[in-house]
Design an enzyme around this catalytic site. Structure first.
Site, PDB file in Angstrom:
ATOM      1  N   ARG A 358       0.827  -1.204   0.000  1.00  0.00           N
ATOM      2  CA  ARG A 358       0.000   0.000   0.000  1.00  0.00           C
ATOM      3  C   ARG A 358       0.867   1.261   0.000  1.00  0.00           C
ATOM      4  O   ARG A 358       2.091   1.203  -0.128  1.00  0.00           O
ATOM      5  CB  ARG A 358      -0.957  -0.011   1.190  1.00  0.00           C
ATOM      6  N   GLU A 360       2.550   3.019   1.841  1.00  0.00           N
ATOM      7  CA  GLU A 360       3.276   3.089   3.105  1.00  0.00           C
ATOM      8  C   GLU A 360       4.666   2.527   2.883  1.00  0.00           C
ATOM      9  O   GLU A 360       5.590   3.282   2.636  1.00  0.00           O
ATOM     10  CB  GLU A 360       2.515   2.328   4.194  1.00  0.00           C
ATOM     11  N   GLU A 643      -1.197  -8.175   9.010  1.00  0.00           N
ATOM     12  CA  GLU A 643      -1.063  -7.051   9.933  1.00  0.00           C
ATOM     13  C   GLU A 643      -2.041  -7.178  11.096  1.00  0.00           C
ATOM     14  O   GLU A 643      -1.710  -6.865  12.241  1.00  0.00           O
ATOM     15  CB  GLU A 643      -1.329  -5.740   9.185  1.00  0.00           C
ATOM     16  N   HIS A 664       2.707  -8.388   6.671  1.00  0.00           N
ATOM     17  CA  HIS A 664       3.281  -7.644   7.783  1.00  0.00           C
ATOM     18  C   HIS A 664       3.980  -8.672   8.681  1.00  0.00           C
ATOM     19  O   HIS A 664       3.328  -9.531   9.238  1.00  0.00           O
ATOM     20  CB  HIS A 664       2.158  -6.977   8.599  1.00  0.00           C
TER      21      HIS A 664
END
Length: 794
Positions: A358, A360, A643, A664
């Site tokens: 994403r 990020e 995540e 994640h």
């Protein structure tokens, strides 16, 4: 242009300084961020070839280099990602085989990369973070170390635009093969401090083995969707044929929605799209040059007269070799270990990022500090973490606050992200990561290098509330804001479960930090700092007991994270420990055996249960397959670590996509426990780098048989155990240059070592293979666990 005074060079960079003749030159053809990529080029004459020619090269932005039409090296995303205003990596390549006597031509392709393409998210993306000008610097030498290079970058080079019409880390890449690189402008030298240049400190990013699609289908709009069966960080490689001007558009996704449709809403503002326009010259092969994506699925739309001949998923990573393995009798656990390995690969791309998909993809410090120990088992991370921590030292604020992410875009442009630093549990990466590097590689010099920054961090945390009890402000951006136990599950909405308070979490972490940094100071010979921080740790411990532990032994917030951290780090007084154990077990009962911890509590949960003797309960919590739980996501088809515990609901519904990553690595930190606890080997902190290996197996019958290996700096370490009834057979191997220490739990009976009875529960092991046997009585299952086993039994 870079801000020449934005950050002081750390000492590690200054000591690697060398003399440079080349200038940093920018292509005048470049039109700024988001516009077509550019190249700089030079035709030059060589009278002869020595066979030892090397090229030293770096760039502002990302570069690819070609000599006489052949690409230099196989590294990806060079020169890498650092705190560019203070540290810029350069690479050195042997290019003798690419050169000829007579006329040669060198081209350096340049893309926006991390330097100036979008970073950060939402309404306030940051562009031109470390500079607005892409540029390159290169020196060609007849042999390594030659004082007089035969070619350097200067204002005599040419420039022009590339077929890459746009590229960006989040954006993807647009490539028009109809366009040929053509010289259209010159170059100019820009102001640049050559002292920023450091020889590449870590393993380069490389392509891993390509993955074929296991299946494909056509959606309602005629687009093909390909499933590569593995979520990765990387890109797609295609071969196509067709007419000039036809296009292939590739989108990426990690998951399908509950109806089986391609789904990437969780990418937020990251377009993550690759567009290729055909030249019409036979079969054409293409893969992106200056971007990467996180994906398992690719959706391909063909516009015009074109045919997709082949498509592959190309994982990339700075961690190219697998250094550890773990298998058990539970296939879900085995897949969990593999998922963690893939999450490390996909997120260890130059820096330890939170996610690769994403808008990020940042080097979050909290994720890195809880995972560093696991990372050091799974891959070669010595140089990787050294490089990253040195950037962390650059990004650390003057008052000692450590940023939430590193390299930190908000340090250069803080307008919309004020105070993006200073959270306990996150800033602790400044000592936790070097500590793991020390344990695994024995790097005392690195501890000494980073110690002053560690001390600044500890003193900063104390200063948040000017005392041993840390009370972080609630407001984002306020000095000392804390994430607490990030993404801790809250339980049923009708009656949410208690969670640790920010003050308790921050105070616990101040104790951990002061105690650990005191130990590090002692190791490197700084007695005064060791004494001061040791006293601070004791003062924080005393204050914690007074503030957060009741007379009955219950912790103030009465949640799993509070007990796990407090027990694991010896914050509970001996006279209250038995009561605290009971309260701890009650927090597990209230969640019906499920996890109740977030980012900082999860790595401590199982070790804390083992420490209080609750082996059976630890096994139940680990092996339960409902949400929240490690194995739930595996049952739901995960191929990397999520995540959120509840990223996909049991009915297939996808959680709020505004913060939902399927790659994640943080919760994969449990793999450190699988290796060190269950398989039972770890480095000795008194004799690190596995010069001494401690073997201390944890027998959990539901996992039998267990086997683990690690290719350590000292050599191969192996451990495996099986259980039959109450009889355990533990096989282990000590590296040739090491010694082993066997430690058996008090409940293990009738132990033998290589056929000889053991007089005690501890023994020294010589290098080589050994067999240990003993008897063991498994803990009784709870009624809940019995029900779960019965429900899962055919």
């Amino acid at each position: 242009m870079l801000n020449e005074t934005a950050a002081e060079l750390p000492s590690s960079s200054r000591t690697h300084a060398r003399t440079w003749t080349a200038q940093m030159v920018r292509p005048k053809a470049d039109r700024g961020v988001g516009t077509p990529a550019s190249f700089i080029a030079k035709t030059f004459i060589l009278d002869k070839i020595s066979g030892r020619e090397v090229l030293d090269i770096s760039a502002l932005g990302l570069y690819l280099c070609f000599i006489n039409g052949t690409r230099v090296g196989a590294d990806v995303l060079t020169p890498g990602w650092t705190a560019y205003d203070a540290r810029l990596s350069y690479q050195t390549y042997d290019v003798s085989s690419l050169l000829v006597a007579g006329e040669n031509r060198i081209e350096i392709w340049l893309g926006d990369g991390w330097l100036r393409s979008q970073l950060m998210w939402g309404k306030f993306p940051i562009y031109n973070t470390w500079g607005s000008q892409i540029a390159a610097l290169a020196e060609l030498r007849s042999a390594p170390g030659d004082a007089n290079p035969v070619l350097v970058t200067d204002a005599s080079w040419e420039s022009g635009e590339l077929p890459i019409r746009k590229s960006g880390i989040y954006f993807g890449e647009t490539y028009d093969a109809q366009i040929q690189p053509t010289v259209s402008a010159g170059t100019e030298a820009i102001d640049f401090n050559h002292d920023r240049l450091v020889a590449h400190e870590t393993t380069p990013v490389r392509e891993l083995e390509p993955l074929k699609a296991i299946k494909s289908w056509t959606d309602n709009e005629g687009r093909q969707v390909f499933d590569f069966a593995q979520n990765v960080g990387g890109y797609v490689a295609i071969s196509v044929s067709g007419s000039a001007g036809a296009t292939v558009v590739i989108e990426h996704a990690e998951v399908l929605d509950k109806d089986g449709n391609f789904y990437n809403v969780n990418y937020r503002t990251a377009e993550a799209t690759v567009t290729y326009t055909l030249s019409g010259q036979g079969t054409e092969s293409y893969r992106p040059h200056f971007t990467f994506q996180g994906f398992r699925y690719a959706r391909v739309a063909v516009e015009g007269d074109a045919k997709l001949v082949d498509i592959r998923s190309i994982p990339i990573s700075s961690v190219t070799e697998q250094k550890a393995s773990f298998t058990s009798g539970n296939e879900l656990v085995n897949r969990l270990f593999l998922n963690t390995l893939w999450s490390q690969r996909g997120n260890f791309i130059e820096v330890p990022t939170d996610c690769p998909q994403r808008d990020e993809r940042l080097g979050w410090t909290g994720d890195a500090q809880v995972f560093a120990g696991t990372a050091a088992y799974l891959g070669e991370v010595h140089g990787f973490f050294q490089k990253w921590v040195r950037d962390l030292m650059v990004d650390q604020r003057d008052d000692g606050a450590v940023p939430h992410v590193c390299p930190d875009p908000t340090r250069m442009q803080p307008e919309h992200y004020p105070g993006f630093f200073g959270s306990t549990g996150w800033g602790d990466a400044i000592y936790q990561v070097p500590w793991q590097v020390y344990l695994h590689y024995g790097d005392t010099a690195f501890l000494e290098e980073v110690l002053p920054n560690m001390v600044k961090w500890v003193d900063f945390v104390w200063s948040i509330s000017d005392g041993p009890i840390v009370s972080p402000p609630r407001e984002w951006g306020a000095r000392g804001f804390s994430f607490g136990d990030w993404l801790q599950p809250k339980g049923p909405s009708a009656k949410p479960l208690p969670t640790i308070g920010d003050d308790a979490a921050a105070t616990i972490y101040l104790h951990i930090a002061a105690k650990q940094v005191a130990q590090i100071a002692e190791i490197v010979g700084d007695a005064a700092t060791a004494q001061r921080l040791g006293k601070m740790a004791e003062e924080v411990k005393s204050a914690f007991v007074s503030e957060f532990i009741t007379a009955s032994g219950r912790l103030a917030y009465d949640d799993q994270t509070s007990y796990a951290l407090a027990i694991l780090h010896d914050l509970v007084p001996a006279e209250k420990l038995e009561a605290a154990k009971g309260y701890f077990k009650n927090t597990i009962a209230r969640t019906e055996g499920r996890i109740g911890t977030g980012f900082i509590g999860t790595p401590a949960l199982l070790p804390a249960l083992i420490k209080i003797g609750e082996w059976g309960l630890a096994s139940e919590v680990f092996l339960q397959e409902e949400v929240p739980g490690w194995l739930y996501q595996v049952k739901m088809g995960a191929t990397t670590i999520w995540e959120r515990w509840d990223a996909i609901q049991a009915d297939g519904t996808i959680y709020n996509p505004q913060m939902n990553s399927y790659n994640h690595y943080a919760y994969g930190a449990v793999c450190q426990w699988l290796i060190e606890g269950v398989a039972g080997f770890r480095p000795d902190e008194k004799d690190p780098a596995f010069k001494t290996v401690i073997f201390e197996p944890l027998i959990l019958p539901d996992l039998s048989p267990v086997s683990a290996e690690h290719d350590s700096p000292a050599g191969q370490i192996r451990a495996a155990w099986t259980i039959s009834g109450e009889a355990v057979r533990y096989e282990l191997e000590v590296p040739a240059q090491s010694r082993g220490i066997l430690k058996l739990a008090s409940g293990y009976r009738d132990a033998t070592l290589d056929g000889e009875a053991l007089a005690s529960h501890e023994a020294t092991l010589s290098p080589g293979k050994h067999i240990v046997t003993f008897n063991y009585t498994a803990p009784k299952r709870t009624e809940r666990a019995k029900s779960r086993v019965n429900a899962n039994t055919p």
